[in-house]
Design an enzyme around this catalytic site. Structure first.
Site, PDB file in Angstrom:
ATOM      1  N   GLN A 104       0.818  -1.215   0.000  1.00 34.20           N
ATOM      2  CA  GLN A 104       0.000   0.000   0.000  1.00 34.20           C
ATOM      3  C   GLN A 104       0.850   1.262   0.000  1.00 34.20           C
ATOM      4  O   GLN A 104       0.545   2.218  -0.706  1.00 34.20           O
ATOM      5  CB  GLN A 104      -0.928   0.009   1.216  1.00 34.20           C
ATOM      6  N   PRO A 131      -5.404  -5.796   5.063  1.00 33.50           N
ATOM      7  CA  PRO A 131      -6.032  -6.551   3.975  1.00 33.50           C
ATOM      8  C   PRO A 131      -5.286  -7.858   3.734  1.00 33.50           C
ATOM      9  O   PRO A 131      -4.051  -7.898   3.785  1.00 33.50           O
ATOM     10  CB  PRO A 131      -5.878  -5.627   2.755  1.00 33.50           C
ATOM     11  N   TYR A 294     -13.443  -0.963   2.459  1.00 34.78           N
ATOM     12  CA  TYR A 294     -11.986  -1.020   2.551  1.00 34.78           C
ATOM     13  C   TYR A 294     -11.313  -0.426   1.318  1.00 34.78           C
ATOM     14  O   TYR A 294     -10.339   0.329   1.433  1.00 34.78           O
ATOM     15  CB  TYR A 294     -11.526  -2.465   2.786  1.00 34.78           C
ATOM     16  N   ASP A 297     -11.163   3.757   1.149  1.00 37.27           N
ATOM     17  CA  ASP A 297     -10.073   4.640   1.588  1.00 37.27           C
ATOM     18  C   ASP A 297      -8.793   4.425   0.785  1.00 37.27           C
ATOM     19  O   ASP A 297      -7.976   5.326   0.646  1.00 37.27           O
ATOM     20  CB  ASP A 297      -9.809   4.470   3.086  1.00 37.27           C
ATOM     21  N   HIS A 320     -11.122   5.685   8.321  1.00 37.44           N
ATOM     22  CA  HIS A 320      -9.920   5.569   7.495  1.00 37.44           C
ATOM     23  C   HIS A 320     -10.023   6.457   6.262  1.00 37.44           C
ATOM     24  O   HIS A 320      -9.025   7.049   5.817  1.00 37.44           O
ATOM     25  CB  HIS A 320      -9.695   4.108   7.082  1.00 37.44           C
TER      26      HIS A 320
END
Length: 362
Positions: A104, A131, A294, A297, A320
């Site tokens: 990420q 994740p 999820y 964001d 988030h």
């Protein structure tokens, strides 16, 4: 700090590692030196943990940056980026730290390199509070591709808590810029599929129970939909330790891709884990979301950098997402606007800054 450092307060909103990851990624892409204070102040153990330090080290190497105070437990660091260089980069958390979170922080950076990049990342592949790597490849990646970027992925070995030992390889090409996206029409559900797995000494029945629980949930809403969830036991040669989990994908007639996931938990039945994963998709669908909570964001950085106006319809705005917007606006000067269009349905709009890759070798 000296006046040329942009100050970032790591204690605001979500107050965790996300502020650190997003701020450093945007620091590199936008070439803005930053000083981050109060790192992870909202967590029971504040400051940099091995997971976060691995991410900082990875993008430091990719961008040839100068960093100070990057040590375990540090609640403040300065980061001064330089040129983003293509090539091969390796990092090992030496724990079960999430390789998905490493990816990420690295992805937005790598797309603005001067050439192709290969990342060799070691740690945990399927972890709590992050994740699962399968979620990034099967749910996040199709949404990322709408911005004109993608990545190739090779799973070499899975790693689970507490030992880690997982290993992935990711290759990608740099981009000229990110395209804006317009995801405001959910369409109708076309397909739901996924995977339920066990590893190590766990019986495959756990995977069946997870899958059956998810199907039971979906059938209440979509009684005639064909739902295909593969159930299997990981090959011992590519899986380190015991783990169970489920990853689900939902596609719609307008090209939306939403996901849900859950890891097995000794405190609940496997069927309940399946319920939870299915509920993540069902909740997003009920609220009119074109992405799940999820992915919501994860896309903020790309919206801020894109060349043009992006609009994404989502459900409830998560903490988030609010945090990602806060950091993106502070770092890039892009302006976000959130419109509530009824109940828990919202549209996130952003006029991106049109960041172009000035380093790419054309």
């Amino acid at each position: 700090m000296t006046s040329n450092f942009l100050e970032i307060d790591g204690s605001v909103l979500e107050g965790g590692g996300q502020i650190l990851r997003n701020a450093i990624a945007l620091s590199i892409v936008c070439n803005v030196p930053i000083n981050i204070s109060n790192i992870r102040k909202g967590r029971s153990t504040s400051g940099l943990r091995p997971q976060h330090l691995s991410g900082v080290t990875l993008v430091k190497n990719i961008s040839n940056a100068s960093v100070s105070n990057a040590t375990i437990g540090s609640e403040q660091l300065t980061f001064t980026p330089s040129q983003i260089i293509g090539g091969k980069y390796e990092i090992d958390t030496r724990t079960a730290g999430s390789v998905a979170l490493l990816l990420q922080v690295a992805l937005p950076v790598c797309y603005f390199a001067c050439g192709p990049i290969t990342l060799s990342l070691k740690g945990g592949t399927n972890c709590e509070m992050a994740p699962q790597i399968d979620f990034l490849t099967e749910v996040f990646r199709p949404n990322l591709e709408k911005f004109g970027a993608t990545f190739n992925f090779d799973l070499i070995r899975r790693g689970y808590f507490p030992k880690g030992g997982g290993h992935i390889s990711v290759t990608l090409e740099s981009v000229n810029f990110f395209k804006p996206v317009n995801l405001c029409d959910q369409g109708t559900v076309q397909e739901i599929f996924g995977w339920a797995f066990v590893a190590g000494s766990l019986p495959v029945q756990i995977a069946h129970d997870m899958a059956n629980g998810a199907i039971q949930k979906f059938k209440q809403k979509f009684p005639n939909l064909n739902i295909n969830i593969e159930r299997y036991k990981e090959d011992g040669r590519v899986a380190q330790g015991n783990c169970s989990g489920i990853i689900l994908v939902c596609t719609t007639s307008t090209g939306c891709v939403l996901g849900g996931s859950s890891l097995g938990n000794r405190k609940e039945s496997s069927e309940v884990s399946g319920f939870k994963a299915a509920d993540e998709i069902l909740e997003a669908l009920k609220d009119g979301g074109c992405v799940d909570k999820y992915v919501q964001d994860m896309l903020i950085i790309f919206m801020a950098l894109a060349k043009g106006k992006s609009k994404i319809q989502v459900g409830e705005i998560t903490l988030h997402t609010k945090t990602a917007i806060y950091v993106a606006e502070k770092m890039t000067k892009a302006k976000f606007n959130v419109k509530n269009i009824g109940n828990n349905t919202n549209i996130i709009e952003c006029e991106g800054i049109g960041k172009e890759n000035s380093q790419k070798n054309y």
